[in-house]
Write a protein that holds these residues in place. Structure first.
Motif, PDB file in Angstrom:
ATOM      1  N   GLU C 294       0.840  -1.204   0.000  1.00 11.50           N
ATOM      2  CA  GLU C 294       0.000   0.000   0.000  1.00 11.50           C
ATOM      3  C   GLU C 294       0.873   1.252   0.000  1.00 11.50           C
ATOM      4  OE1 GLU C 294      -3.673   0.249   0.272  1.00 11.50           O
ATOM      5  OE2 GLU C 294      -3.301  -1.746  -0.559  1.00 11.50           O
ATOM      6  N   THR C 306      -2.590   6.454   2.583  1.00 15.69           N
ATOM      7  CA  THR C 306      -2.903   5.744   1.350  1.00 15.69           C
ATOM      8  C   THR C 306      -4.424   5.748   1.168  1.00 15.69           C
ATOM      9  OG1 THR C 306      -3.118   3.612   2.476  1.00 15.69           O
ATOM     10  CG2 THR C 306      -0.928   4.210   1.694  1.00 15.69           C
ATOM     11  N   TYR C 308      -8.253   4.413   0.868  1.00 17.89           N
ATOM     12  CA  TYR C 308      -8.938   3.348   1.602  1.00 17.89           C
ATOM     13  C   TYR C 308      -8.933   2.062   0.785  1.00 17.89           C
ATOM     14  CZ  TYR C 308     -12.408   0.830   4.294  1.00 17.89           C
ATOM     15  OH  TYR C 308     -13.053  -0.116   5.050  1.00 17.89           O
ATOM     16  N   ASN C 309      -8.512   0.966   1.404  1.00 13.96           N
ATOM     17  CA  ASN C 309      -8.493  -0.339   0.749  1.00 13.96           C
ATOM     18  C   ASN C 309      -9.585  -1.201   1.389  1.00 13.96           C
ATOM     19  OD1 ASN C 309      -7.999  -3.122   0.323  1.00 13.96           O
ATOM     20  ND2 ASN C 309      -5.866  -2.699  -0.232  1.00 13.96           N
ATOM     21  N   ASN C 311     -10.654  -4.262   0.867  1.00 17.58           N
ATOM     22  CA  ASN C 311     -10.300  -5.623   1.262  1.00 17.58           C
ATOM     23  C   ASN C 311      -9.559  -5.646   2.593  1.00 17.58           C
ATOM     24  OD1 ASN C 311     -11.224  -7.276  -0.893  1.00 17.58           O
ATOM     25  ND2 ASN C 311      -9.630  -6.361  -2.184  1.00 17.58           N
ATOM     26  N   ARG C 315      -6.908   2.401   5.772  1.00 16.24           N
ATOM     27  CA  ARG C 315      -5.887   3.154   5.064  1.00 16.24           C
ATOM     28  C   ARG C 315      -4.597   2.997   5.868  1.00 16.24           C
ATOM     29  NH1 ARG C 315      -8.178   9.082   5.035  1.00 16.24           N
ATOM     30  NH2 ARG C 315      -6.887   9.332   3.184  1.00 16.24           N
TER      31      ARG C 315
END
Lengths: 334, 334, 334, 334, 334, 334
Positions: C294, C306, C308-309, C311, C315
């Motif tokens: 990330e 970073t 928002y992810n 999965n 962040r």
């Protein structure tokens, strides 16, 4: 002249038929001139339609959910078909053939109804048979029961779906009951009949499928219990005695527990053999219907898998050519 | 002379028979003299037994799980029966009638086995039929399959339980398949046969029921897949060709997904119509068995409810006299 | 002439190279004339492309997943680049340098492979060493193991990812083993090697990354167990004796339990020290890889966080200038 | 004369030593005469003890948690040992060798402390090194940190357990850091040092292990943050400048997120590489410690499995003789 | 001249005012000429705006979050309004009336502040009163507390929202306390004051609402504990004695437990009557605020239901005309 | 002569009073002679009792739940009191003062009833007021409502508990309603009255507290809806018109949703402001009652904490002397 369905429209066709309006927006074009952007639907699909130079006075004349007699021309725009309208005119829903606009069961509703009556009127327990008769004497209920879908999206989401699901469950119950001695057949069949009967009031199904206010605030499970307790008061007129208290207790419990778990909306889990069986057959019929529908709706798609269905949390495997199971088509496993 | 079962013992009886030891403790009495406290069991229940003045050398001669020929006298102590032992002698388990010590199905195992064979040997798909034959030619497998319980505690927890559960599911499948067109009958029946076949290695059932090391570390689902892949290599000897790859894929998937959800130990959810049906029939047969067993085991208890079953998370309602459903016994609902 | 990658294309460039087609739609322009709208990709990204006046006969000549040799011109349209195509021609995938089209590990695959071999061929337990040799003698397996990604999206999603992840876990195991006496080193290293080996059949990675049918229906955990039991039959050829039963039990358990919990697809939780360590190192390597990726993929973005992810459910905080940790850049905490 | 520990007591022994009282009940015998029933413990176990003819005035003289100098005689009663007391006398806890009564680490606390200091005083970041020095200058903190267990029951539940767990995690961090470039070594080591430091106030460990009021109401995570912010104010005395704000932010985050998930009591999930690594190493060290302790505590039990541990949700497999992994002892897998 | 708000702009209007930029994109038109696409906002809404022929040099002059003085013309485009800009000029945020750009409470902030002070300065416990005074003497804190929203999206998401929520909870506490004897009034009021005080540092609210780095990494619960422990050190200046340890313990516990459950971010559940009441009143005020806001924001929409709110997991029923509850409007229930 | 309660019995007392039998076992003494072991209870506690030389004929004369007039002697046995019975005689429950045997509210039931009536008969909405009158005219309902506990174990588990809980919630509603404009007061008060009214049929409370068959199979939520729909049919007799449909919809919804979440047994979540408020006040009153009861029942125990309550998942902190909050007792926080 037979109806021209949305999935039969082609570029250049003249349009001249009744459609259900499911979206209505008043917009302005690049010159600021207002126009109406509508979605017209029937049971085969939907198409966007524009009526140029059309202001508030036209827009106020109808609402989404209404039926319009529309004339115009079909054309390709940005790779998709649309309709440029000439005239629109509101039509009363009574004058419309509802089945043209809503998807419906592929089976014959009268035959399904006949089979339902046969199951119910042959119940051995005289109290339950009388209760069933009281339901079947209520014409509004019968009409609704024959029309109502079993769901808005998940399964049996078409006119007649509730009836089809109910009769299919009765067939399954009839087959399975001999395997499980000690389960009361009459109670199970009555439980199947009643379990989703509340959907006749939970759902709306005269135009687009949806939820009634009562459906959202109360839900079909408590509604069905209410319907049962109301109809039960009429049984003594037929039998000369009230429905036995024990019977009512078990009927209400079957309805309340048929979702199987609290977090699926059942305030009680099944605690009698009959409630357990009604719950399990409901699960079985619903799940099998969902799997088979996924396969059927996707049968022209060459992929080995149906598209991901978020409600179902999975895709269904269609596999290769049917010959594969017999190994004629290719390599083996070793 | 026929065996005297534990549930037939009475105060003052002389004891002289073989029992399964399920607990062994070396204790000291008030004077510090050592004695053995045992639990003796057969399929009808258990009873505590004491062997006075008995030290390490006796205790080392046998272990829980062994069989003992025991003589002694039954007496009441603190309101319960116990045995004061005179002699004990270890007996080889081969000399013992296993069915006296473990609960077993009330149905005839040979007849169940016959019905299983009939289902399998009439399968239409020649590959699946050959696969079934390969399983049935494996004598160890067949003997285990006929003996194994379907569970240690939850359901069908008796000798022959796995076979009974499997045949019951095949009956249910046979009845339900005509209702759901598009589901492959042969695959479903084979899936039913295989779904719990791994229990023959997961469980131990020659003395008390329990789990094997492999059962605890691997589990019956991966074991069954392993059994299938191993037996599948023998099919070409019968058919002259390997099992089609597609068929193996669907068989393995049915086994792996039959618990229905990941958190119940299935690494995959059902994604074919056949896997879905096998899962649902398994659920149905298991749950109905549990409900009916609760009722049966509790039938002499006058309470309207079975005792709370923590594994099942509920009690089952037995209700009043059977006449209640017909209202002869009391007041109605109005 | 070296390849011109998608991320090197600029407004006005001439295009003349091979690309992977990942989307294909036949559309009509405002005049109703049909055109093809494609997405062309290589390992650096994707770009939309249009082929005017192009009908069904062209569209049928290739499918998403195929490679096309394309000529045309790059232009800006609505703020983004697109390609107006002149010609397209299907190219066999054998003639294509796969690594141009799929992301791959930044490490050297041959060196990683060398390190993997070194770990495996130095195992002390002769049975495990022989087992490893049998795997390494299988050329198809080795080629797949060296190419396969460790996942489609979540982590190590690039060619060589599985190998990189496996060697990284072996490094971690080698370092941690001295800290936890009582854990069998050879078993742990073999467990690391095998734990995700099933991904070589679960995933597809010759064009775009995806899941095979077997991958979706069976999953990499049962596949790896199957691969192990199959290769294990070859060990006696090398050692003259079968793999000890106890060893196989522990190997299968390590594979089956490495996701740590049932609801993550492991049908068993870790119940040996080695299975526990393999699970924990897998978690550690996977999570650390995700966090660091990330950060790396977002390093040119000036934000302190970073994106928002979903999965990962979070962040990652990048913070201010690196000097901050030493306080040269600004105010302190008091 | 060296202490006679509880696990050394035998039938007929005279008792004359100090024990920790962990239970106290005033009972009446069959004649209604009151007696005291106590449990006496030291670090090797517990034993029941009775003081006949002993009333309220004696009972009020001490409480569970106190130490008693006791004389009496050991005897067998109903198969177990008990003590018949002659005299008891309360002893101040200062006069007692605490390590006789509480389990403690098998490692040398001074050596562990030395290793901790070495890690901390060699940190490269001068701010963090100064922060560590401030902690190490706090004598009460250091004494508590060296004594405190890491838990009451789950893991490292012995005197020195927190220190042992912390140094073990630092060893693991030191080994793993080279594998994951981009993770700040100094931050990770400091995070490991601080992550459970709040346990020195959360737990009580001068008599029996337990939770302080602050421990139950606040918990070790917020306590550690408080300890950090308090000690941080002393850093400028050493470095001449405040701890950089960014550093404090990352330190606090590491402490707060080290349980990894909200429902384990971390109000934030790890969102920096260092917080993620501290969390993962904590999980790894804790879980490996638990598995290995289960095996160790059960090593004299001949069963292939440790007893079921409800906190851990599993049993651990010990397997057969160690030779099994090399196949010398028995049959193979084929 | 008073400001022209976004919701007052009409087709053809001249624009000449300051707006907040919340999105900035550099695009190219069909001829490849670059232009800027912005979103301009104030507290009443947002509108897209284009500046033709405008390159990098202009775009670099400001960022999202900045304020721009903009001139141009409003026009209809594809049914929506947009602005064609003539000039833009960056304005320092100090020169801007913040309340024009952020939504704010409909109540008077000074009056709310007055009520808060009144509650706090009349506390009976002198330690708590002194603690409150110390908070109120901190001007930065007071200014932030008066400005801060109570959330970014979920509830009280406007300037002054934290203050409004806090005072509303104090009102509720004041009313409910007489009903629950045994709950300390002063502790509850102080708990209400402190429970969300950490939001003043968790959130950013000088331009658009968002989270600070500290807010994301630490969260308002640990921040509030930190604020409390810091301010508590000033209390002895007023009272001549430190805050009693017991009081601090209970205050910290109230803050830490006010979300009620671990998975909502509280590291402890409420374990004192005061902590329980603060948690319950917080839940009550928050949920009632959410329901009533849904109704208010949707009051001009003729539907019987508010739109689905995903955060809230439901729609709210607005029902028919208010007369319905009195039955004047229609049919009854029978 | 006033009753001698169980908690007043002392060693040597003569017993001569009525007690509730809650357990009955027929046992044999060491000589095999049968005796009865009973548990006798009243509202202050329970005591074991033995009737020597007493066989089946005596045991069959009564059941647990019956009342016995018993004579005998109290004695100490193994540290606890027991009764050696001389005679026992069954007593009809009508002749018994129920309040001697069941715990009851400390408040005056007639005064609580008066307050309930006052709330209900002053409702502004004439339909709701009439509905309330219909409930209050039903004497059986009123008697049950005044007697019923609010729960069997969790909260308000005493005679009058339902009434006390209902009035307490009405008080809270009355106080909170002015704070939340837009919530219909009359609906909320009626919702509070009805929300648990089904407990009058769900629970049994004439001997020991428990669940009725209907209570277990249906539950108080659907029962209350049924009670409402039944009583609602009587309203037109008072008002001349049916209850407005909209009003009934909202009343039923309030009852159905008052547990707040599906997995707590509410088939619907609250979707009106009134339903939300009734749910939240119910939660608040129940939780505060539980916390305060834990403290009250444990007030003589010197520990700083109440015992762990598994239903509540926590212990409650009692803390030191009340002076602590004012710091007179000890050290401060600094």
């Amino acid at each position: 002249m037979s109806r021209r369905f949305v999935d039969q429209l082609r570029d250049g066709d003249n349009l001249e038929d009744v459609y259900l309006v499911t979206d209505k927006q008043l917009r302005a074009n690049r010159n600021g001139a207002p126009y109406l952007l509508l979605e017209l639907r029937d049971r085969t699909g939907g198409i966007p339609a524009r009526l140029w130079n059309s202001g508030d006075h036209v827009a106020r004349g109808f609402d989404p959910g209404d039926f319009l007699f529309a004339t115009g021309k079909v054309q390709l725009f940005q790779g998709s078909l649309q309709v440029i309208l000439n005239t629109i005119e509101r039509v009363e829903s009574q004058k419309v053939e509802l089945t043209d606009f809503l998807p419906h069961t592929e089976q014959s509703v009268p035959k399904l109804m006949e089979r339902l009556r046969a199951y119910l009127l042959r119940l051995g327990n005289p109290h339950l048979r009388a209760l069933a008769e009281c339901f079947l004497m209520d014409e509004v209920f019968v009409r609704n029961f024959a029309t109502c879908p079993a769901g808005v999206k998940l399964h049996h989401a078409y006119v007649g779906g509730l009836l089809e699901h109910t009769v299919s469950m009765m067939d399954a119950a009839e087959k399975l009951l001999p395997l499980y001695a000690g389960v009361d057949r009459d109670l199970v069949l009555m439980g199947v009949f009643l379990h989703d009967a509340g959907k006749t009031r939970e759902l709306t199904y005269t135009r687009a499928f949806g939820y009634s206010d009562e459906g959202q605030l109360i839900g079909h499970i408590p509604i069905a219990v209410e319907m049962l307790t109301e109809i039960a008061t009429k049984v003594p007129d037929l039998t000369g005695e009230p429905l036995p208290r024990e019977l009512m207790l078990r009927l209400r419990h079957m309805i309340l527990s048929h979702h199987g778990e609290l977090n699926y909306g059942s305030p009680k889990v099944p605690m009698t053999p009959e409630a357990m069986l009604v719950h399990l057959i409901d699960l079985l019929d619903t799940r099998m219907h969902m799997v088979l529908r996924e396969l059927k709706e996707d049968k022209n798609n060459p992929s080995a898998w149906t598209p991901y269905n978020a409600n179902f949390g999975r895709r269904i495997y269609k596999g290769g050519a049917s010959g594969d199971l017999y190994g004629e088509g290719g390599g083996g496993y070793d």
